[in-house]
Design a protein around this motif. Structure first.
Motif, PDB file in Angstrom:
ATOM      1  N   ASP A 221       0.194   4.988  -4.188  1.00 39.88           N
ATOM      2  CA  ASP A 221      -0.798   3.939  -4.398  1.00 39.88           C
ATOM      3  C   ASP A 221      -0.675   2.909  -3.274  1.00 39.88           C
ATOM      4  OD1 ASP A 221      -2.514   1.962  -5.230  1.00 39.88           O
ATOM      5  OD2 ASP A 221      -1.753   1.852  -7.271  1.00 39.88           O
ATOM      6  N   SER A 222       0.147   1.905  -3.447  1.00 39.59           N
ATOM      7  CA  SER A 222       0.346   0.920  -2.383  1.00 39.59           C
ATOM      8  C   SER A 222       1.178   1.476  -1.242  1.00 39.59           C
ATOM      9  CB  SER A 222       1.037  -0.329  -2.947  1.00 39.59           C
ATOM     10  OG  SER A 222       2.370  -0.033  -3.328  1.00 39.59           O
ATOM     11  N   GLY A 223       1.978   2.498  -1.531  1.00 43.01           N
ATOM     12  CA  GLY A 223       2.843   3.090  -0.518  1.00 43.01           C
ATOM     13  C   GLY A 223       4.189   2.395  -0.385  1.00 43.01           C
ATOM     14  N   ARG A 224       4.392   1.289  -1.095  1.00 40.90           N
ATOM     15  CA  ARG A 224       5.644   0.534  -0.952  1.00 40.90           C
ATOM     16  C   ARG A 224       6.849   1.354  -1.410  1.00 40.90           C
ATOM     17  NH1 ARG A 224       2.041  -3.640  -2.606  1.00 40.90           N
ATOM     18  NH2 ARG A 224       1.859  -5.285  -1.029  1.00 40.90           N
ATOM     19  N   LYS A 225       6.745   1.966  -2.577  1.00 43.91           N
ATOM     20  CA  LYS A 225       7.864   2.745  -3.106  1.00 43.91           C
ATOM     21  C   LYS A 225       8.180   3.938  -2.204  1.00 43.91           C
ATOM     22  CE  LYS A 225       7.066   5.233  -6.751  1.00 43.91           C
ATOM     23  NZ  LYS A 225       6.826   5.686  -8.147  1.00 43.91           N
ATOM     24  N   LEU A 226       7.145   4.654  -1.781  1.00 45.36           N
ATOM     25  CA  LEU A 226       7.334   5.814  -0.930  1.00 45.36           C
ATOM     26  C   LEU A 226       7.970   5.425   0.403  1.00 45.36           C
ATOM     27  CD1 LEU A 226       6.830   8.831  -0.274  1.00 45.36           C
ATOM     28  CD2 LEU A 226       4.546   8.165   0.513  1.00 45.36           C
ATOM     29  N   CYS A 227       7.461   4.364   1.017  1.00 46.44           N
ATOM     30  CA  CYS A 227       7.971   3.942   2.325  1.00 46.44           C
ATOM     31  C   CYS A 227       9.388   3.379   2.221  1.00 46.44           C
ATOM     32  CB  CYS A 227       7.030   2.920   2.950  1.00 46.44           C
ATOM     33  SG  CYS A 227       5.410   3.605   3.394  1.00 46.44           S
ATOM     34  N   ALA A 228       9.688   2.678   1.128  1.00 50.34           N
ATOM     35  CA  ALA A 228      11.051   2.170   0.930  1.00 50.34           C
ATOM     36  C   ALA A 228      12.030   3.323   0.774  1.00 50.34           C
ATOM     37  CB  ALA A 228      11.097   1.256  -0.287  1.00 50.34           C
ATOM     38  N   ALA A 229      11.628   4.354   0.045  1.00 51.48           N
ATOM     39  CA  ALA A 229      12.483   5.533  -0.122  1.00 51.48           C
ATOM     40  C   ALA A 229      12.687   6.243   1.213  1.00 51.48           C
ATOM     41  CB  ALA A 229      11.861   6.483  -1.138  1.00 51.48           C
ATOM     42  N   ALA A 230      11.611   6.354   1.995  1.00 54.29           N
ATOM     43  CA  ALA A 230      11.722   6.999   3.302  1.00 54.29           C
ATOM     44  C   ALA A 230      12.653   6.233   4.229  1.00 54.29           C
ATOM     45  CB  ALA A 230      10.333   7.122   3.935  1.00 54.29           C
ATOM     46  N   VAL A 249      -4.043   7.739  -4.294  1.00 54.08           N
ATOM     47  CA  VAL A 249      -4.752   6.512  -4.658  1.00 54.08           C
ATOM     48  C   VAL A 249      -4.966   5.653  -3.406  1.00 54.08           C
ATOM     49  CG1 VAL A 249      -4.722   4.451  -6.098  1.00 54.08           C
ATOM     50  CG2 VAL A 249      -3.770   6.600  -6.975  1.00 54.08           C
ATOM     51  N   LEU A 250      -3.915   5.473  -2.611  1.00 50.58           N
ATOM     52  CA  LEU A 250      -3.990   4.839  -1.288  1.00 50.58           C
ATOM     53  C   LEU A 250      -4.812   3.550  -1.298  1.00 50.58           C
ATOM     54  CD1 LEU A 250      -4.379   8.017   0.965  1.00 50.58           C
ATOM     55  CD2 LEU A 250      -2.344   6.601   0.672  1.00 50.58           C
ATOM     56  N   SER A 251      -4.314   2.563  -2.008  1.00 47.06           N
ATOM     57  CA  SER A 251      -4.988   1.272  -2.068  1.00 47.06           C
ATOM     58  C   SER A 251      -4.853   0.523  -0.743  1.00 47.06           C
ATOM     59  CB  SER A 251      -4.443   0.443  -3.229  1.00 47.06           C
ATOM     60  OG  SER A 251      -3.042   0.309  -3.129  1.00 47.06           O
ATOM     61  N   GLU A 252      -5.475  -0.626  -0.670  1.00 49.92           N
ATOM     62  CA  GLU A 252      -5.542  -1.408   0.568  1.00 49.92           C
ATOM     63  C   GLU A 252      -4.137  -1.678   1.122  1.00 49.92           C
ATOM     64  OE1 GLU A 252      -7.708  -3.035   3.585  1.00 49.92           O
ATOM     65  OE2 GLU A 252      -8.521  -2.145   1.767  1.00 49.92           O
ATOM     66  N   GLY A 253      -3.961  -1.391   2.408  1.00 48.54           N
ATOM     67  CA  GLY A 253      -2.694  -1.630   3.080  1.00 48.54           C
ATOM     68  C   GLY A 253      -1.731  -0.455   3.049  1.00 48.54           C
ATOM     69  N   SER A 254      -2.026   0.555   2.238  1.00 50.86           N
ATOM     70  CA  SER A 254      -1.100   1.686   2.103  1.00 50.86           C
ATOM     71  C   SER A 254      -0.983   2.495   3.388  1.00 50.86           C
ATOM     72  CB  SER A 254      -1.539   2.593   0.958  1.00 50.86           C
ATOM     73  OG  SER A 254      -2.859   3.085   1.182  1.00 50.86           O
ATOM     74  N   LEU A 255      -2.107   2.735   4.034  1.00 52.98           N
ATOM     75  CA  LEU A 255      -2.076   3.549   5.244  1.00 52.98           C
ATOM     76  C   LEU A 255      -1.276   2.864   6.344  1.00 52.98           C
ATOM     77  CD1 LEU A 255      -3.061   6.174   6.493  1.00 52.98           C
ATOM     78  CD2 LEU A 255      -5.075   4.962   7.322  1.00 52.98           C
ATOM     79  N   GLU A 256      -1.421   1.550   6.456  1.00 50.00           N
ATOM     80  CA  GLU A 256      -0.669   0.807   7.468  1.00 50.00           C
ATOM     81  C   GLU A 256       0.840   0.887   7.198  1.00 50.00           C
ATOM     82  OE1 GLU A 256      -4.797  -0.379   7.452  1.00 50.00           O
ATOM     83  OE2 GLU A 256      -3.326  -0.272   5.822  1.00 50.00           O
ATOM     84  N   ARG A 257       1.231   0.829   5.926  1.00 51.43           N
ATOM     85  CA  ARG A 257       2.646   0.957   5.589  1.00 51.43           C
ATOM     86  C   ARG A 257       3.175   2.343   5.938  1.00 51.43           C
ATOM     87  NH1 ARG A 257       0.487  -1.594   0.946  1.00 51.43           N
ATOM     88  NH2 ARG A 257       0.951  -3.841   0.967  1.00 51.43           N
ATOM     89  N   LEU A 263       8.210   8.022   7.765  1.00 54.99           N
ATOM     90  CA  LEU A 263       7.591   9.254   7.287  1.00 54.99           C
ATOM     91  C   LEU A 263       6.898   9.986   8.431  1.00 54.99           C
ATOM     92  CD1 LEU A 263       6.090   7.752   4.043  1.00 54.99           C
ATOM     93  CD2 LEU A 263       7.603   9.747   4.048  1.00 54.99           C
ATOM     94  N   SER A 264       7.200  11.261   8.574  1.00 56.21           N
ATOM     95  CA  SER A 264       6.514  12.049   9.594  1.00 56.21           C
ATOM     96  C   SER A 264       5.183  12.587   9.081  1.00 56.21           C
ATOM     97  CB  SER A 264       7.393  13.223  10.035  1.00 56.21           C
ATOM     98  OG  SER A 264       7.677  14.090   8.942  1.00 56.21           O
ATOM     99  N   ARG A 265       5.085  12.738   7.748  1.00 58.54           N
ATOM    100  CA  ARG A 265       3.861  13.294   7.162  1.00 58.54           C
ATOM    101  C   ARG A 265       3.868  13.013   5.669  1.00 58.54           C
ATOM    102  NH1 ARG A 265       2.517  19.675   6.827  1.00 58.54           N
ATOM    103  NH2 ARG A 265       4.552  19.543   5.824  1.00 58.54           N
ATOM    104  N   GLU A 280      -8.370   9.713   8.535  1.00 59.88           N
ATOM    105  CA  GLU A 280      -8.241   9.702   9.985  1.00 59.88           C
ATOM    106  C   GLU A 280      -6.783   9.627  10.434  1.00 59.88           C
ATOM    107  OE1 GLU A 280     -10.561   6.416  11.274  1.00 59.88           O
ATOM    108  OE2 GLU A 280     -12.452   7.201  10.479  1.00 59.88           O
ATOM    109  N   SER A 281      -5.872   9.407   9.519  1.00 61.54           N
ATOM    110  CA  SER A 281      -4.464   9.276   9.877  1.00 61.54           C
ATOM    111  C   SER A 281      -3.858  10.645  10.149  1.00 61.54           C
ATOM    112  CB  SER A 281      -3.686   8.583   8.759  1.00 61.54           C
ATOM    113  OG  SER A 281      -2.298   8.637   9.008  1.00 61.54           O
ATOM    114  N   ALA A 282      -3.117  10.747  11.238  1.00 63.13           N
ATOM    115  CA  ALA A 282      -2.442  12.002  11.575  1.00 63.13           C
ATOM    116  C   ALA A 282      -1.295  12.280  10.624  1.00 63.13           C
ATOM    117  CB  ALA A 282      -1.925  11.937  13.012  1.00 63.13           C
ATOM    118  N   LYS A 283      -0.841  11.264   9.888  1.00 63.56           N
ATOM    119  CA  LYS A 283       0.277  11.455   8.962  1.00 63.56           C
ATOM    120  C   LYS A 283      -0.159  11.968   7.591  1.00 63.56           C
ATOM    121  CE  LYS A 283       3.846   8.336  10.724  1.00 63.56           C
ATOM    122  NZ  LYS A 283       4.860   7.312  10.337  1.00 63.56           N
TER     123      LYS A 283
END
Length: 311
Positions: A221-230, A249-257, A263-265, A280-283
């Motif tokens: 969703d926000s990507g915070r949990k995933l990025c913190a784990a990574a 879900v990829l809410s606002e700001g998730s792609l930038e995080r 994360l490579s992908r 459009e993100s390569a990841k």
């Protein structure tokens, strides 16, 4: 074999619905889903459904309330038009994260949505990676939930080499990650965080140093949990970090995080259409659930065991 089956779609994910029909060799059935001038939802079926086995494909994703109301009205229209059975295919079950009363004076929205669908006349539910297993028990009708480790089975077989570590991004996701680890005979690690504060640091419980890491979760969703784990796995010496998350879900700001993370992908599915710009993100890599859902629909239509697909 499919002469008495019709598949309809709301407006949440028509591309996925067409993919399911393509896998079954069917055409998407005709209906109108639009809005009146005051914003009320207008639904009309443009085909005879008397006595047929009807399926409605509709994720209750953003805009959640609009898509949920569309689904309820489509079900009501089918029941009133004398469909023999109405099955709703909900690839992403919105409101599923509130599945228990974890604090005073809050609703259990996953149960409330189940009550609404039951009241509308649904005969069966097909879903993908429900946020919590107990949601199935909220319904008085059969629920076929496709587990996440089967949704990604083909992609995981393709990319795994046998040296990876499967990582649960938090304690709540341990059961999901364990299913992947056991299916592919890989070790399991867990990200543990004492408290969600600015100075707390996630801890990696398990050995990830020098090994590729696969973080597995039901959604991003926000990507915070995933990025913190990574980041935690990377700081412990992980060789490579990828994410597998069923629902984008990829809410606002998730792609930038995600772009700024180690994360490579991140592999996701099309249970939810990617928001504009997210594709459009390569990841970000998307795999489709259409063939798998088509197989589940085929089994359900034939009255065969759906669970045989996942054993």
């Amino acid at each position: 074999m499919f002469d008495r089956i019709k598949i309809f779609a709301g407006s949440s994910n028509p591309t996925l619905a067409r993919g399911i029909c393509h896998s079954l060799g069917l055409s998407l059935s005709a209906c109108l889903v639009s809005r009146f001038s005051d914003g009320e939802i207008r639904v009309e079926l443009h085909e005879n459904v008397r006595g047929v086995d009807a399926y409605v494909v509709q994720s209750t994703c953003r805009p959640v309330n609009e898509n949920l109301m569309e689904l309820l009205l489509l079900v009501d229209a089918l029941k009133r038009a004398s469909a023999a059975r109405v099955t709703v295919v909900i690839p992403y079950y919105g409101y599923g994260r509130r599945d228990q009363k974890d604090k005073p004076r809050v609703p259990i929205t996953a149960k409330m949505v189940a009550n609404l669908l039951t009241a509308a006349g649904v005969d069966r539910i097909i879903s993908c990676a429900l946020h919590a297993g107990q949601i199935q028990g909220f319904f008085k009708v059969p629920v076929d939930d496709i587990p996440g480790h089967w949704i990604f089975a083909e992609e995981l077989r393709r990319v795994l080499t046998g040296g990876e570590v499967i990582v649960a991004p938090d304690a709540a996701g341990v059961a999901r990650a364990r299913e992947v680890a056991e299916k592919f005979h890989l070790p399991l690690a867990i990200i543990h965080q004492e408290a969600e504060t600015a100075w707390s640091r996630p801890l990696v419980v398990g050995e990830v140093g020098g090994r590729p890491v696969v973080i597995f979760d039901d959604m991003v969703d926000s990507g915070r949990k995933l990025c913190a784990a990574a980041r935690a796995a990377w700081e412990e010496g992980a060789e490579d970090v990828t994410g597998f998350c069923v629902h984008p879900v990829l809410s606002e700001g998730s792609l930038e995080r995600i772009e700024a993370s180690p994360l490579s992908r991140v592999v996701v599915t099309d249970t939810i259409p990617l928001p504009p710009g997210r594709d459009e993100s390569a990841k970000i890599k998307t795999v489709t659930v259409a063939p798998l859902l088509a197989r589940v629909i085929e089994k359900a239509h034939q009255g065969a065991s759906v669970s045989e697909l996942f054993t």
